[in-house]
Design a protein around this motif. Structure first.
Motif, PDB file in Angstrom:
ATOM      1  N   LEU A  70       0.886  -1.234  -0.064  1.00 53.13           N
ATOM      2  CA  LEU A  70       0.044  -0.061   0.130  1.00 53.13           C
ATOM      3  C   LEU A  70       0.706   1.209  -0.057  1.00 53.13           C
ATOM      4  CD1 LEU A  70      -3.024   1.209   0.094  1.00 53.13           C
ATOM      5  CD2 LEU A  70      -2.882   0.880   2.640  1.00 53.13           C
ATOM      6  N   SER A  71       1.915   1.106   0.579  1.00 55.71           N
ATOM      7  CA  SER A  71       2.898   2.371   0.555  1.00 55.71           C
ATOM      8  C   SER A  71       3.605   2.608  -0.650  1.00 55.71           C
ATOM      9  CB  SER A  71       3.938   2.143   1.838  1.00 55.71           C
ATOM     10  OG  SER A  71       3.345   2.007   3.169  1.00 55.71           O
ATOM     11  N   ASN A  72       3.522   1.452  -1.293  1.00 58.59           N
ATOM     12  CA  ASN A  72       4.392   1.723  -2.722  1.00 58.59           C
ATOM     13  C   ASN A  72       3.450   1.323  -3.895  1.00 58.59           C
ATOM     14  OD1 ASN A  72       7.374   2.056  -1.677  1.00 58.59           O
ATOM     15  ND2 ASN A  72       6.397   0.452  -0.385  1.00 58.59           N
ATOM     16  N   TRP A  73       2.181   1.531  -3.799  1.00 58.28           N
ATOM     17  CA  TRP A  73       1.328   0.985  -4.706  1.00 58.28           C
ATOM     18  C   TRP A  73       1.433   1.682  -6.067  1.00 58.28           C
ATOM     19  CZ3 TRP A  73      -2.103   4.086  -7.535  1.00 58.28           C
ATOM     20  CH2 TRP A  73      -2.417   5.145  -7.014  1.00 58.28           C
ATOM     21  N   LYS A  74       1.813   2.763  -6.212  1.00 56.56           N
ATOM     22  CA  LYS A  74       2.177   3.649  -7.397  1.00 56.56           C
ATOM     23  C   LYS A  74       3.349   2.944  -8.098  1.00 56.56           C
ATOM     24  CE  LYS A  74       0.465   8.096  -6.177  1.00 56.56           C
ATOM     25  NZ  LYS A  74       0.613   9.630  -6.038  1.00 56.56           N
TER      26      LYS A  74
END
Length: 256
Positions: free
Chosen positions: A68-72
């Protein structure tokens, strides 16, 4: 995956033993696992109670926090996991369509999605059938039960690695093995806290309820686009669910 445990042996270790009673009718631990095509366990989370929903157990894991913290980053590089309908659709985990009508493009997507997802079921089946200690409820302390489950995963990975090293692999299979292995090792190096199960100390930084965050909402929108794109590719290439179904054609109840 829910592993059966005996309740009376750890009642004094937890505040609410009833929360370990699963919907399947026994006390257990909810285990979250990610595997590759060779049925190698790439990630495991053994910190949730049997009564917890799979989606809740996944949100409690360190992997969900990382994704979620690195979803991009994962979305930009077309990286995602596949999971069943128990999980929430996100850009980093693609789930099937709900209530897809037979013969539609959504149903075709669900068929190929399920065909790919069956690997995790085979992984659980192989681990369960191989280690006899899992054939009956684990009768140890909660902490030792967790260690036993983790040991089964590690021994399973050892066998998978040995099995691969003693057979001839194609260039593509060898490349996939190296990529998965390197990704797995680098992930563990960057997340050393994965060895801490965190089930006994009550430490949990994840948010379990409430309105979706901005990251979750944006990730879901991208996830919808990814699933739509995959569905369009399946339709464009004329990939469809097989019309012949052995179980349906041979089911004796259909002849009544």
């Amino acid at each position: 995956m829910t592993v059966t445990t005996q309740p009376f042996l750890f009642w004094h270790q937890v505040i609410n033993p009833a929360s370990y009673y699963s919907r399947k009718g026994f006390y257990g631990l909810n285990v979250q696992v990610v595997c590759d095509q060779q049925k190698r366990v790439l990630y495991r989370s053994i910190k949730s109670r049997g009564a917890e929903h799979d989606s809740t157990a996944f949100k409690k894991s360190t992997l969900h926090h990382l994704l979620l913290s690195n979803w991009k980053y994962f979305a930009d590089n077309d990286l995602y996991l596949i999971g069943d309908s128990a999980y929430s659709l996100r850009s980093f985990i693609i789930t099937p369509f709900d209530n897809a009508t037979h013969g539609t493009c959504e149903d075709d997507f669900n068929y190929f999605h399920s065909s790919s997802r069956i690997t995790i079921e085979c992984t659980f089946g192989e681990i369960d059938m191989r280690w006899g200690i899992l054939w009956k409820p684990l009768c140890f302390t909660l902490k030792n039960n967790i260690r036993i489950i983790d040991s089964c995963f590690r021994l399973h990975n050892f066998i998978v690695n040995y099995r691969e090293s003693n057979k001839t692999l194609t260039r593509v299979q060898e490349l996939e093995r190296v990529v998965f292995r390197d990704s797995y090792e680098s992930f563990l190096e960057g997340n050393p806290d994965l060895s801490n199960y965190g089930i006994l100390d009550g430490h949990d930084e994840s948010r379990q309820s409430g309105r979706p965050t901005v990251e979750e909402t944006q990730s879901r929108e991208i996830g919808l686009e990814i699933r739509k794109t995959i569905t369009s590719e399946i339709t464009l290439n004329n990939y469809t669910r097989p019309q012949q179904n052995w179980f349906r054609d041979n089911n004796r109840f259909n002849s009544l």
